[in-house]
Design a protein around this motif. Structure first.
Motif, short mmCIF file in Angstrom:
data_model
loop_
_atom_site.label_atom_id
_atom_site.label_comp_id
_atom_site.label_asym_id
_atom_site.label_seq_id
_atom_site.Cartn_x
_atom_site.Cartn_y
_atom_site.Cartn_z
N LEU A 1 8.82 -4.50 -3.94
CA LEU A 1 7.96 -3.34 -3.71
C LEU A 1 8.70 -2.23 -3.19
CD1 LEU A 1 5.17 -5.41 -1.81
CD2 LEU A 1 4.81 -4.21 -4.01
N ASN A 2 9.72 -2.33 -2.32
CA ASN A 2 10.63 -1.12 -1.76
C ASN A 2 11.39 -0.83 -2.96
OD1 ASN A 2 9.62 -0.81 0.80
ND2 ASN A 2 10.73 -2.89 1.59
N SER A 3 11.55 -1.45 -4.08
CA SER A 3 12.27 -0.79 -4.96
C SER A 3 11.61 0.28 -5.72
CB SER A 3 12.92 -2.05 -6.17
OG SER A 3 11.57 -2.21 -6.84
N ARG A 4 10.30 0.14 -5.60
CA ARG A 4 9.52 1.12 -6.25
C ARG A 4 9.66 2.62 -5.51
NH1 ARG A 4 3.28 0.79 -8.14
NH2 ARG A 4 3.92 0.46 -10.18
N LYS A 5 9.95 2.57 -4.33
CA LYS A 5 10.22 3.64 -3.34
C LYS A 5 11.70 4.43 -3.90
CE LYS A 5 8.21 2.44 0.91
NZ LYS A 5 8.54 1.82 2.08
N ARG A 6 12.35 3.62 -4.37
CA ARG A 6 13.62 4.00 -4.62
C ARG A 6 13.81 4.45 -6.11
NH1 ARG A 6 15.16 -0.19 -1.39
NH2 ARG A 6 15.51 -1.68 -3.40
N ALA A 7 13.11 4.00 -7.11
CA ALA A 7 12.88 4.36 -8.42
C ALA A 7 12.55 5.66 -8.61
CB ALA A 7 11.78 3.65 -9.00
N ALA B 1 0.80 -1.41 -0.01
CA ALA B 1 0.12 -0.01 0.02
C ALA B 1 0.93 1.42 0.15
CB ALA B 1 -0.86 0.09 1.23
N SER B 2 2.00 1.19 0.53
CA SER B 2 2.78 2.32 0.67
C SER B 2 3.36 2.56 -0.67
CB SER B 2 3.90 2.11 1.59
OG SER B 2 4.97 1.24 1.19
N VAL B 3 3.39 1.78 -1.64
CA VAL B 3 3.93 2.10 -2.95
C VAL B 3 2.85 1.88 -3.96
CG1 VAL B 3 6.23 1.54 -2.51
CG2 VAL B 3 4.70 -0.09 -3.40
N LYS C 1 8.10 -1.14 -12.37
CA LYS C 1 8.83 0.08 -12.87
C LYS C 1 7.57 0.78 -13.68
CE LYS C 1 13.57 -0.90 -13.17
NZ LYS C 1 14.72 -1.45 -13.88
N SER C 2 6.62 0.02 -14.13
CA SER C 2 5.38 0.61 -14.62
C SER C 2 4.29 1.00 -13.82
CB SER C 2 4.90 -0.33 -15.63
OG SER C 2 3.49 0.00 -16.17
N PRO C 3 4.01 2.27 -13.67
CA PRO C 3 3.21 2.96 -12.70
C PRO C 3 1.76 2.36 -12.58
CG PRO C 3 4.13 4.51 -13.89
CD PRO C 3 4.61 3.27 -14.68
#
Ligand code: 9MR
Length: 367
Positions: A361-367, A40-42, A305-307
């Motif tokens: 999932l956390n990789s989306r935060k850094r992207a 949910a956080s991403v 990587k795709s929103p």
């Protein structure tokens, strides 16, 4: 954030159902640190398919505290709701709906139509009888659940290139009834009867470059989404099943690019049936778990990587109840090693695959 289900949410849900048949029972809390919260956080809803084991195995049900969405593994399929011609039996579907209301999970009803695993009474029906069956089925089940289910997998797995039909469509009763137009017909009628449910088209093999599947199905699916849109019909999302297979050629970067192409059609994307087939891997469980986790992390990292990717749904949570156990039994017999396709092992303990989903999932935060 506490995962305990709020009393207000439950009462609202029960009111919406007009009084549920069961006493409310919340899914157990699993603490703030779980995949549902991380997702949910991403901007992602994490979920799982559920069979009826959630009612009988409390240690398994406990795992569903990780989820925000539940997909019916079979309870809404035609063989379950219309096991005999014209005779509808809703209790499995109703039970799951009630369960998701009580536990404040979204329910994705799976699936409206699939060419496979249909009830045996359908074999031998004429084309006009199949047409009638199709329309009547929609007219019966959709109004019952309209406004109650979060989403419908309206059409499941329309493509199967080996059947050699134009456009890669699979053969089967619905293709016999309406040709490739069966998919659009389903979207049109379901949308008219349930204007609020999110409508999904669900397809397999897009992650898989083997056996002439992904390379044919990926472009065919893009065309079908365009076709549905161009007909002025509503389609909210595409489910890419992602039963990953360690024994097949694949390209996760290519898959991520494909998600972007699909997103260009203005649809959301669900990774809708994630698990990993490990038949080709060595026996040692630790070796297998490591390879499976690496694949999941790589695959999801590229997809995320795709929103437009806003759902990750695994096909069950524990290896104990994976459909792949049945397939394995058929192919190798009971004495062979058991598959380890999911995030929790047979004893409901987290595996490396669980951490892999969190990392992706956390990789989306850094992207
Ligand atoms: O996991 C499901 C299994 O329990 C059912 O017996 C089977 C037939 O209804 O379907 C399985 O789920 C399938 C899903 O509906 C569509 N994609 C492939 C899944 C695994 O076969």
């Amino acid at each position: 954030m506490n995962e305990t289900i709020s009393r207000r949410g439950m009462l609202e849900g029960l009111a919406a159902l007009g009084g549920a048949a069961f006493a409310p029972k919340a899914v157990l809390a699993r603490g703030a640190d779980n995949l549902g919260t991380t997702a949910a956080s991403v901007g992602v809803t994490f979920g799982s398919a559920a069979g009826n084991q959630i009612y009988s195995d409390f240690s398994y049900e406990h795992l569903f505290g990780e989820t925000r969405l539940i997909t019916s593994e079979w309870q809404f399929k035609m063989a379950a709701v219309q096991p005999n011609q014209g005779v509808y039996e809703f209790w499995h579907a109703d039970n799951l709906l009630n369960y998701t209301v009580r536990s404040a999970r979204k329910l994705k009803a799976h699936c409206g139509f699939w060419q496979a695993f249909n009830p045996s009474w359908m074999s031998g029906l004429s084309t006009s009888q199949l047409q009638y069956t199709f329309d009547k089925h929609i007219d019966t089940i959709i109004p019952r659940y309209a406004g109650k289910v979060y989403a419908w997998d309206v059409a499941n797995e329309p493509f199967w290139p080996a059947d050699n039909n134009p456009g890669g469509f699979g053969g089967g009763p619905w293709y016999q009834a309406f040709g490739s137009g069966w998919v659009k017909r389903a979207f049109q009628r379901v949308s008219a009867l349930d204007p609020t449910a999110k409508l999904y088209l669900n397809e397999a093999q897009c992650d898989n470059n083997g056996n002439g599947l992904g390379p044919v199905i990926r472009p065919a699916l893009l065309n079908l989404v365009s076709d549905i849109k161009n007909a002025g019909l509503r389609i909210d999302g595409v489910g890419l099943e992602s039963h990953l297979d360690m024994g097949m050629p694949y390209d996760d970067v290519q898959f991520g690019a494909y998600c972007n192409q699909l997103a260009g059609k203005d649809v959301k994307i669900s990774i809708s049936e994630l698990d990993v087939r490990d038949f080709s891997l060595p026996d040692d469980p630790a070796t297998r778990d490591k390879a499976i986790a690496a694949r999941i992390q790589s695959f999801l990292t590229q997809a995320l990587k795709s929103p437009a990717v806003d759902q990750i749904v695994t096909w069950g949570l524990s290896d104990k109840y994976s459909w792949l156990k049945g397939l394995w039994l058929d192919q190798r017999g009971a004495t062979f090693r058991q598959p380890r396709p999911l995030l929790f092992d047979e004893n409901m303990q987290k595996k490396a695959a669980y951490t892999a989903v969190g990392n992706a999932l956390n990789s989306r935060k850094r992207a």
